[in-house]
Design a protein around this motif. Structure first.
Motif, PDB file in Angstrom:
ATOM      1  N   ALA B  14       0.834  -1.203   0.000  1.00 32.19           N
ATOM      2  CA  ALA B  14       0.000   0.000   0.000  1.00 32.19           C
ATOM      3  C   ALA B  14       0.872   1.257   0.000  1.00 32.19           C
ATOM      4  CB  ALA B  14      -0.934  -0.009   1.221  1.00 32.19           C
ATOM      5  N   TYR B  15       1.973   1.196   0.742  1.00 31.55           N
ATOM      6  CA  TYR B  15       2.878   2.343   0.828  1.00 31.55           C
ATOM      7  C   TYR B  15       3.406   2.756  -0.543  1.00 31.55           C
ATOM      8  CZ  TYR B  15       6.977   5.078   2.317  1.00 31.55           C
ATOM      9  OH  TYR B  15       7.919   6.063   2.493  1.00 31.55           O
ATOM     10  N   LYS B  16       3.737   1.770  -1.382  1.00 26.46           N
ATOM     11  CA  LYS B  16       4.194   2.067  -2.747  1.00 26.46           C
ATOM     12  C   LYS B  16       3.192   2.981  -3.453  1.00 26.46           C
ATOM     13  CE  LYS B  16       5.912  -2.714  -3.094  1.00 26.46           C
ATOM     14  NZ  LYS B  16       5.820  -4.001  -3.816  1.00 26.46           N
ATOM     15  N   CYS B  17       1.912   2.628  -3.298  1.00 27.20           N
ATOM     16  CA  CYS B  17       0.852   3.378  -3.987  1.00 27.20           C
ATOM     17  C   CYS B  17       0.663   4.759  -3.348  1.00 27.20           C
ATOM     18  CB  CYS B  17      -0.462   2.598  -3.936  1.00 27.20           C
ATOM     19  SG  CYS B  17      -0.305   0.950  -4.655  1.00 27.20           S
ATOM     20  N   ALA B  18       0.753   4.819  -2.021  1.00 24.42           N
ATOM     21  CA  ALA B  18       0.626   6.108  -1.334  1.00 24.42           C
ATOM     22  C   ALA B  18       1.726   7.063  -1.790  1.00 24.42           C
ATOM     23  CB  ALA B  18       0.697   5.886   0.187  1.00 24.42           C
ATOM     24  N   ALA B  24       2.825  12.102  -7.548  1.00 22.17           N
ATOM     25  CA  ALA B  24       2.126  12.509  -8.770  1.00 22.17           C
ATOM     26  C   ALA B  24       1.117  13.626  -8.498  1.00 22.17           C
ATOM     27  CB  ALA B  24       1.430  11.306  -9.408  1.00 22.17           C
ATOM     28  N   ASP B  25       1.113  14.141  -7.247  1.00 23.68           N
ATOM     29  CA  ASP B  25       0.253  15.278  -6.877  1.00 23.68           C
ATOM     30  C   ASP B  25      -1.230  15.009  -7.019  1.00 23.68           C
ATOM     31  OD1 ASP B  25       1.854  17.343  -5.907  1.00 23.68           O
ATOM     32  OD2 ASP B  25       2.606  17.774  -7.924  1.00 23.68           O
ATOM     33  N   LEU B  26      -1.639  13.785  -6.798  1.00 26.17           N
ATOM     34  CA  LEU B  26      -3.067  13.484  -6.845  1.00 26.17           C
ATOM     35  C   LEU B  26      -3.676  13.723  -5.467  1.00 26.17           C
ATOM     36  CD1 LEU B  26      -3.081  10.268  -9.050  1.00 26.17           C
ATOM     37  CD2 LEU B  26      -4.097  12.480  -9.619  1.00 26.17           C
ATOM     38  N   LEU B  57      -7.350   0.568  -4.912  1.00 21.93           N
ATOM     39  CA  LEU B  57      -7.527   1.974  -5.281  1.00 21.93           C
ATOM     40  C   LEU B  57      -8.924   2.158  -5.877  1.00 21.93           C
ATOM     41  CD1 LEU B  57      -5.648   4.663  -5.614  1.00 21.93           C
ATOM     42  CD2 LEU B  57      -5.919   4.166  -8.046  1.00 21.93           C
ATOM     43  N   VAL B  58      -9.659   3.134  -5.362  1.00 24.01           N
ATOM     44  CA  VAL B  58     -10.967   3.445  -5.925  1.00 24.01           C
ATOM     45  C   VAL B  58     -10.915   4.870  -6.472  1.00 24.01           C
ATOM     46  CG1 VAL B  58     -13.441   3.660  -5.495  1.00 24.01           C
ATOM     47  CG2 VAL B  58     -12.131   1.872  -4.330  1.00 24.01           C
ATOM     48  N   ASP B  59     -11.019   4.970  -7.803  1.00 19.89           N
ATOM     49  CA  ASP B  59     -10.947   6.279  -8.466  1.00 19.89           C
ATOM     50  C   ASP B  59     -12.212   6.406  -9.310  1.00 19.89           C
ATOM     51  OD1 ASP B  59     -10.004   8.692  -9.416  1.00 19.89           O
ATOM     52  OD2 ASP B  59      -8.777   7.790 -10.995  1.00 19.89           O
ATOM     53  N   ASP B  72       0.986   1.492 -12.166  1.00 22.05           N
ATOM     54  CA  ASP B  72       0.917   1.700 -13.616  1.00 22.05           C
ATOM     55  C   ASP B  72      -0.221   2.658 -13.978  1.00 22.05           C
ATOM     56  OD1 ASP B  72       1.780   0.753 -16.357  1.00 22.05           O
ATOM     57  OD2 ASP B  72      -0.341   0.205 -16.418  1.00 22.05           O
ATOM     58  N   TYR B  73      -1.347   2.515 -13.291  1.00 20.68           N
ATOM     59  CA  TYR B  73      -2.511   3.375 -13.531  1.00 20.68           C
ATOM     60  C   TYR B  73      -2.202   4.826 -13.160  1.00 20.68           C
ATOM     61  CZ  TYR B  73      -7.236   5.289 -12.862  1.00 20.68           C
ATOM     62  OH  TYR B  73      -8.375   6.067 -12.908  1.00 20.68           O
ATOM     63  N   ILE B  74      -1.607   5.030 -12.000  1.00 21.24           N
ATOM     64  CA  ILE B  74      -1.282   6.393 -11.548  1.00 21.24           C
ATOM     65  C   ILE B  74      -0.326   7.056 -12.538  1.00 21.24           C
ATOM     66  CG2 ILE B  74      -0.086   7.726  -9.743  1.00 21.24           C
ATOM     67  CD1 ILE B  74      -1.139   5.547  -7.732  1.00 21.24           C
TER      68      ILE B  74
END
Lengths: 211, 211
Positions: B14-18, B24-26, B57-59, B72-74
């Motif tokens: 999860a940390y990788k994604c955070a 990426a400033d999201l 991830l819920v976007d 990859d998505y981010i």
């Protein structure tokens, strides 16, 4: 120049790529890597792949390692075995990451320890631990295949080829097709595709060479 | 709607994604998953992710699982943290697959067994076996970073974020930064990027909650 796949029969990760090359109708040849005598960890081979792992794909100037990357490349290059939308492509990638982390990644080690390492050298406790984790993983795939023929979308993709890579081998590692009927029928479905061959008939090298 | 990351502090995946969402400033928010009380394996959570795993991830309408897919998505969505050519993109994917298979994939289990499982429940022999395999993996990354600042290309990418995911945690699992000077300096380089935070400062939940 013909595309070359550096491989050996016992490598399920190489087998995934051999299946993709075949199903995508690419002209390819196998280059045997003598894994069991340490070739993949040797200096010469590490020039090709510093990670010291099989498979490696050489397609002209392009040299690729990691089965997931090779599968993605074959699919992108040929427009075959891939997703039909961005969502399907992400779902394929999802199953391929899960396969590397929780499925083939664990099966490969378990099968190696259980079959290719002398009994005296087997680290105690590791095989049952991995088999326990794998049972949870078989359940995830079994449940997923209960309502569908293929892992993503309506046809075979590189996600199927990634996940099936270790499941046709005869050497025991704690997986029995009879216990998982949906996985069993899915494996039959893949094996019925034109060009399918058993890993030991598709790549050079197999346990009888060392018997 | 703000992007949501289902996570908990101890999850390096999860940390990788955070980190990627932040760099990426999201605009994103953490949704806490009570992993240590079994929430990730529960029925409700499995509706979100049948694999029973964090992160998710819920976007908006898009629900993604597997850290590699989320990264990859981010990167695709923002045009940041990715490769600058097809070859770089494949190389990023290669390191991410390797990370899932041989690096974070093994570290996560080793760290869990060594720190979060009661000593009486630790399966004998598994930790030293995994630590032995991991030593070979640290060597691969150390040698790679000997001649470069970042894993792929000339700037930080999602390959760096994937590989560093478990390496800032304080709980011991057999990895010491002092043994691997190139990895050590690369971790400092990532930690110097604007917005970087320690995992326990970036996501809810940490071992002191259960002390």
């Amino acid at each position: 120049m013909t595309t070359q796949l550096y491989c050996f029969g016992e490598s399920g990760n190489a087998y995934k790529c051999a299946l993709a090359l075949t199903f995508a109708d690419l002209d390819w040849e196998a280059v045997y890597v003598d894994f069991f005598n340490g070739e993949a960890r040797g200096e010469e081979f590490r020039k090709l792949n510093p990670m010291g792992e099989v498979p490696v794909l050489v397609d002209g100037e392009t040299v690729l390692t990691q089965s997931g990357v090779i599968l993605d490349y074959i699919s992108s290059k040929t427009g075959q075995l891939g997703g039909r939308s961005a969502a399907e492509r992400r779902d394929i990638l999802r199953w391929m990451f899960w396969d590397n982390h929780k499925f083939s990644g664990q099966i490969g080690t378990t099968r190696f320890l259980n079959n290719f390492l002398p009994e005296a050298k087997r680290p105690e406790g590791v095989i049952p631990f991995q088999q326990g984790r794998l049972k949870a993983a078989y359940r995830v795939l079994e449940d997923h295949l209960a309502t569908r023929d293929w892992v993503v979308g309506g046809a075979v993709t590189i996600a199927d080829l990634s996940l099936c890579g270790y499941l046709y081998y005869p050497e025991p590692f704690g997986f029995s097709r009879a216990d998982w009927p949906h996985i069993d029928r899915w494996l039959d479905r893949i094996a019925a595709l034109p060009g399918w061959k058993h890993p030991y008939d598709m790549m050079p090298g197999n346990p009888s060479d060392r018997a």
